[in-house]
Scaffold this motif. Structure first.
Motif, PDB file in Angstrom:
ATOM      1  N   ILE A   1       0.856  -1.198   0.000  1.00 18.79           N
ATOM      2  CA  ILE A   1       0.000   0.000   0.000  1.00 18.79           C
ATOM      3  C   ILE A   1       0.894   1.251   0.000  1.00 18.79           C
ATOM      4  CG2 ILE A   1      -0.329  -0.160   2.545  1.00 18.79           C
ATOM      5  CD1 ILE A   1      -2.842   1.333   0.001  1.00 18.79           C
ATOM      6  N   ALA A   2       0.677   2.094  -1.012  1.00 18.98           N
ATOM      7  CA  ALA A   2       1.511   3.297  -1.134  1.00 18.98           C
ATOM      8  C   ALA A   2       1.090   4.357  -0.128  1.00 18.98           C
ATOM      9  CB  ALA A   2       1.410   3.841  -2.552  1.00 18.98           C
ATOM     10  N   LEU A   3       2.077   5.093   0.377  1.00 16.46           N
ATOM     11  CA  LEU A   3       1.826   6.238   1.261  1.00 16.46           C
ATOM     12  C   LEU A   3       1.910   7.506   0.403  1.00 16.46           C
ATOM     13  CD1 LEU A   3       4.080   4.898   4.139  1.00 16.46           C
ATOM     14  CD2 LEU A   3       1.576   4.802   4.028  1.00 16.46           C
TER      15      LEU A   3
ATOM     16  N   LYS B   1       1.796   8.392  -3.376  1.00 16.82           N
ATOM     17  CA  LYS B   1       1.237   7.594  -4.475  1.00 16.82           C
ATOM     18  C   LYS B   1       1.934   7.821  -5.806  1.00 16.82           C
ATOM     19  CE  LYS B   1      -2.207   6.542  -1.649  1.00 16.82           C
ATOM     20  NZ  LYS B   1      -2.374   5.193  -1.083  1.00 16.82           N
ATOM     21  N   TYR B   2       2.039   6.734  -6.552  1.00 24.07           N
ATOM     22  CA  TYR B   2       2.461   6.784  -7.961  1.00 24.07           C
ATOM     23  C   TYR B   2       1.189   6.914  -8.779  1.00 24.07           C
ATOM     24  CZ  TYR B   2       2.866   3.712 -12.158  1.00 24.07           C
ATOM     25  OH  TYR B   2       2.760   3.127 -13.397  1.00 24.07           O
ATOM     26  N   TRP B   3       1.064   7.998  -9.508  1.00 29.27           N
ATOM     27  CA  TRP B   3      -0.134   8.192 -10.336  1.00 29.27           C
ATOM     28  C   TRP B   3       0.267   9.063 -11.531  1.00 29.27           C
ATOM     29  CZ3 TRP B   3      -3.917   5.112 -10.523  1.00 29.27           C
ATOM     30  CH2 TRP B   3      -5.137   5.467 -11.110  1.00 29.27           C
TER      31      TRP B   3
ATOM     32  N   GLY C   1       5.417  -5.240 -15.553  1.00 28.66           N
ATOM     33  CA  GLY C   1       4.112  -5.911 -15.475  1.00 28.66           C
ATOM     34  C   GLY C   1       3.059  -4.989 -14.909  1.00 28.66           C
ATOM     35  N   SER C   2       3.384  -4.350 -13.789  1.00 27.17           N
ATOM     36  CA  SER C   2       2.478  -3.393 -13.144  1.00 27.17           C
ATOM     37  C   SER C   2       3.364  -2.515 -12.273  1.00 27.17           C
ATOM     38  CB  SER C   2       1.464  -4.150 -12.292  1.00 27.17           C
ATOM     39  OG  SER C   2       0.826  -3.282 -11.395  1.00 27.17           O
ATOM     40  N   GLY C   3       3.396  -1.218 -12.534  1.00 23.10           N
ATOM     41  CA  GLY C   3       4.343  -0.319 -11.865  1.00 23.10           C
ATOM     42  C   GLY C   3       4.521  -0.594 -10.378  1.00 23.10           C
ATOM     43  N   SER C   4       3.416  -0.567  -9.636  1.00 24.61           N
ATOM     44  CA  SER C   4       3.518  -0.679  -8.180  1.00 24.61           C
ATOM     45  C   SER C   4       4.040  -2.057  -7.748  1.00 24.61           C
ATOM     46  CB  SER C   4       2.163  -0.401  -7.532  1.00 24.61           C
ATOM     47  OG  SER C   4       1.200  -1.302  -8.029  1.00 24.61           O
ATOM     48  N   ALA C   5       3.998  -3.051  -8.640  1.00 24.93           N
ATOM     49  CA  ALA C   5       4.481  -4.400  -8.311  1.00 24.93           C
ATOM     50  C   ALA C   5       5.979  -4.396  -7.993  1.00 24.93           C
ATOM     51  CB  ALA C   5       4.199  -5.355  -9.463  1.00 24.93           C
ATOM     52  N   CYS C   6       6.704  -3.429  -8.557  1.00 25.25           N
ATOM     53  CA  CYS C   6       8.168  -3.430  -8.346  1.00 25.25           C
ATOM     54  C   CYS C   6       8.501  -3.203  -6.868  1.00 25.25           C
ATOM     55  CB  CYS C   6       8.860  -2.415  -9.242  1.00 25.25           C
ATOM     56  SG  CYS C   6       8.659  -0.704  -8.750  1.00 25.25           S
ATOM     57  N   ARG C   7       7.569  -2.586  -6.102  1.00 30.80           N
ATOM     58  CA  ARG C   7       7.846  -2.350  -4.674  1.00 30.80           C
ATOM     59  C   ARG C   7       7.582  -3.597  -3.841  1.00 30.80           C
ATOM     60  NH1 ARG C   7       4.335   2.757  -5.329  1.00 30.80           N
ATOM     61  NH2 ARG C   7       2.858   1.215  -4.606  1.00 30.80           N
ATOM     62  N   SER C   8       6.773  -4.545  -4.366  1.00 33.85           N
ATOM     63  CA  SER C   8       6.408  -5.737  -3.577  1.00 33.85           C
ATOM     64  C   SER C   8       7.537  -6.759  -3.454  1.00 33.85           C
ATOM     65  CB  SER C   8       5.190  -6.420  -4.213  1.00 33.85           C
ATOM     66  OG  SER C   8       4.013  -5.781  -3.798  1.00 33.85           O
TER      67      SER C   8
ATOM     68  N   GLY D   1      -6.489   5.328 -15.660  1.00 31.74           N
ATOM     69  CA  GLY D   1      -6.290   6.444 -14.731  1.00 31.74           C
ATOM     70  C   GLY D   1      -4.932   7.104 -14.921  1.00 31.74           C
ATOM     71  N   HIS D   2      -3.879   6.295 -15.056  1.00 33.32           N
ATOM     72  CA  HIS D   2      -2.530   6.832 -15.301  1.00 33.32           C
ATOM     73  C   HIS D   2      -2.526   7.655 -16.594  1.00 33.32           C
ATOM     74  CE1 HIS D   2      -0.181   4.826 -12.198  1.00 33.32           C
ATOM     75  NE2 HIS D   2      -0.769   3.675 -12.468  1.00 33.32           N
ATOM     76  N   GLU D   3      -3.185   7.097 -17.604  1.00 33.90           N
ATOM     77  CA  GLU D   3      -3.231   7.717 -18.929  1.00 33.90           C
ATOM     78  C   GLU D   3      -3.856   9.125 -18.838  1.00 33.90           C
ATOM     79  OE1 GLU D   3      -1.863   6.017 -21.414  1.00 33.90           O
ATOM     80  OE2 GLU D   3      -2.282   7.705 -22.772  1.00 33.90           O
TER      81      GLU D   3
ATOM     82  N   LEU E   1      -5.934   5.372   0.898  1.00 31.82           N
ATOM     83  CA  LEU E   1      -6.792   4.734  -0.097  1.00 31.82           C
ATOM     84  C   LEU E   1      -5.930   4.277  -1.261  1.00 31.82           C
ATOM     85  CD1 LEU E   1      -9.387   7.657  -0.294  1.00 31.82           C
ATOM     86  CD2 LEU E   1      -9.759   5.498   0.912  1.00 31.82           C
ATOM     87  N   ASP E   2      -6.348   3.195  -1.888  1.00 30.13           N
ATOM     88  CA  ASP E   2      -5.734   2.787  -3.138  1.00 30.13           C
ATOM     89  C   ASP E   2      -6.618   3.368  -4.243  1.00 30.13           C
ATOM     90  OD1 ASP E   2      -3.911   1.440  -4.663  1.00 30.13           O
ATOM     91  OD2 ASP E   2      -4.041  -0.390  -3.465  1.00 30.13           O
ATOM     92  N   ALA E   3      -6.431   2.937  -5.480  1.00 27.89           N
ATOM     93  CA  ALA E   3      -7.310   3.430  -6.546  1.00 27.89           C
ATOM     94  C   ALA E   3      -8.621   2.649  -6.488  1.00 27.89           C
ATOM     95  CB  ALA E   3      -6.640   3.270  -7.892  1.00 27.89           C
TER      96      ALA E   3
HETATM   97  O1  PMV Z   1       0.696  -0.338 -10.421  1.00 24.40           O
HETATM   98  P1  PMV Z   1      -0.494   0.228 -11.084  1.00 24.40           P
HETATM   99  O2  PMV Z   1      -0.238   0.598 -12.517  1.00 24.40           O
HETATM  100  O3  PMV Z   1      -1.703  -0.644 -10.909  1.00 24.40           O
HETATM  101  O4  PMV Z   1      -0.844   1.624 -10.377  1.00 24.40           O
HETATM  102  C1  PMV Z   1      -1.223   1.656  -9.040  1.00 24.40           C
HETATM  103  C2  PMV Z   1      -1.232   3.025  -8.502  1.00 24.40           C
HETATM  104  C3  PMV Z   1      -1.715   3.169  -7.069  1.00 24.40           C
HETATM  105  O5  PMV Z   1      -1.954   1.917  -6.480  1.00 24.40           O
HETATM  106  C4  PMV Z   1      -3.022   3.946  -7.044  1.00 24.40           C
HETATM  107  C5  PMV Z   1      -0.703   3.959  -6.253  1.00 24.40           C
HETATM  108  C6  PMV Z   1       0.558   3.244  -5.912  1.00 24.40           C
HETATM  109  O6  PMV Z   1       1.593   3.912  -5.848  1.00 24.40           O
HETATM  110  O7  PMV Z   1       0.508   2.018  -5.638  1.00 24.40           O
END
Ligand code: PMV
Length: 370
Positions: free
Chosen positions: A37-39, A41-43, A172-179, A234-236, A321-323
């Protein structure tokens, strides 16, 4: 030949990562990886999933995906794949994973020599409306790195292994790189964290106050339905959002302020920035063209109750909150008893099927026995 070599260099293709024609292997690998969960946010993103601003997240503990990848030699010149979610073939995800594989072929060209059967499952309920892309894509990226390591021994060093997994997961999914890492994790270049990078995430191992080592996150499920607008869309929409430039500047200032608060254990500042980031994320959705809302009436009710409870009791509980409409309730572990009883007494009426997930900061992914 010169052209091929030049092309490979231009594309940074890992030409060494190709199997000898008669020695294409088979095997099985498995990893489990958590959601995060981002504090901050990447958006908003640029080409190749490069973020428009840096972000920082907590990796979760209990909300995980478990993924098993079985591979055999492909009988064509390209990868083949079948994807199963909870034992059922899922063509929607199969397409997504196929696009993901295409996007990482320059980093792992051996993928085109294999045929994959992928099984994945999540510990959190399907109906919880929790995005599984961060946990799912990071688990898959770790499996692919495991295959590379098992057959090419290029990722023997743990740091190198995880960095490559984070780089792949990002595509694959931007935020996945933090997991890919446990605890607090930073992704995107920021002066607040000198080792940070745009292409992969880095764990925040130093300058974390002990209060954040076991921070709690109780996820309150407000609505379990499909999101009306995907994160991809949403990013777009940030490309045309009139507030985008100020938002990216604000996010970079917030990174500085929040990382300082995390280092010093300054909970007032932590709460102020975290809540503002959550609302700003949703403000970006409401000011996009076309505008949209993912919060539900009960999201607002819960947010107001959390703020009232904090001001009445002085307990440092806050929300993010997430998206989507669900509320992440964040608080120090020493307040677990009071916060859980507040949630069970006062917030439960706003939840979908009384659904909540008692989660918190976790230690990151695990390699599973196969
Ligand atoms: O990783 P994506 O492309 O699904 O984008 C997720 C963006 C947020 O979850 C809303 C914020 C974040 O930084 O995780």
């Amino acid at each position: 030949m010169v052209f091929v070599t030049t092309f490979a260099v231009m594309m940074e293709i890992e030409t060494a990562l190709i199997f000898e024609k008669n020695a294409i292997p088979q095997g099985t690998v498995a990893w489990q990886s958590p959601s995060n969960i981002a504090l901050v946010k990447y958006w908003g993103k640029k080409e190749h999933q490069i973020p428009c601003n840096a972000s920082v997240s907590f990796t979760l503990d209990k909300s995980v995906s478990k993924t098993t990848v079985h591979y055999t030699p492909s009988d064509s010149q390209a990868f083949q794949l079948a994807f199963y979610l909870d034992g059922e073939r899922n063509e929607k995800f199969e397409k997504k994973i196929s696009m993901f594989f295409q996007s990482i072929l320059h980093l792992q060209p051996f993928l085109n020599q294999l045929s994959f059967t992928i099984h994945s499952s999540n510990t959190f309920p399907h109906s919880a409306g929790i995005a599984s892309s961060a946990s799912g894509m990071s688990a898959l990226a770790l499996c692919l790195c495991q295959i590379e390591q098992n057959h090419f021994q290029t990722l023997t060093n743990t740091d190198t292994f995880l960095r490559k997994a984070s780089t792949l997961a990002r595509l694959g999914s931007g935020s996945a790189c933090r997991s890919v890492y446990g605890g607090l994790v930073v992704w995107g270049e920021t002066s607040a964290c000198p080792q940070s990078a745009n292409k992969y995430a880095v764990p925040l191992t130093e300058n974390v106050h002990p209060v954040f080592h076991d921070y709690c996150d109780t996820i309150l499920i407000i609505d379990a339905g499909q999101k009306s607008v995907s994160s991809r869309a949403g990013h777009e929409l940030m490309h045309t959002n009139p507030f985008a430039v100020s938002r990216f500047r604000q996010a970079s200032e917030n990174m500085e302020i929040l990382l300082k608060a995390i280092s010093g254990g300054d909970l007032d500042t932590f709460i102020r920035i975290t809540e503002s980031e959550a609302l700003t994320l949703h403000a970006m959705m409401m000011t996009s063209e076309p505008s949209y809302m993912l919060m539900r009436p009960n999201t607002i009710q819960v947010i107001e109750r959390i703020r009232a409870f904090r001001s009445e009791t002085g307990i440092p509980v806050c929300f993010t909150l997430d998206a989507g409409p669900n509320v992440h309730t964040l608080y120090p572990a020493i307040h677990k008893k009071e916060v859980l009883s507040f949630i069970k007494n006062e917030l439960i009426i706003y939840l979908y099927n009384s659904l909540m997930i008692e989660d918190g900061t976790g230690n990151g992914p695990k390699n599973l026995d196969v």
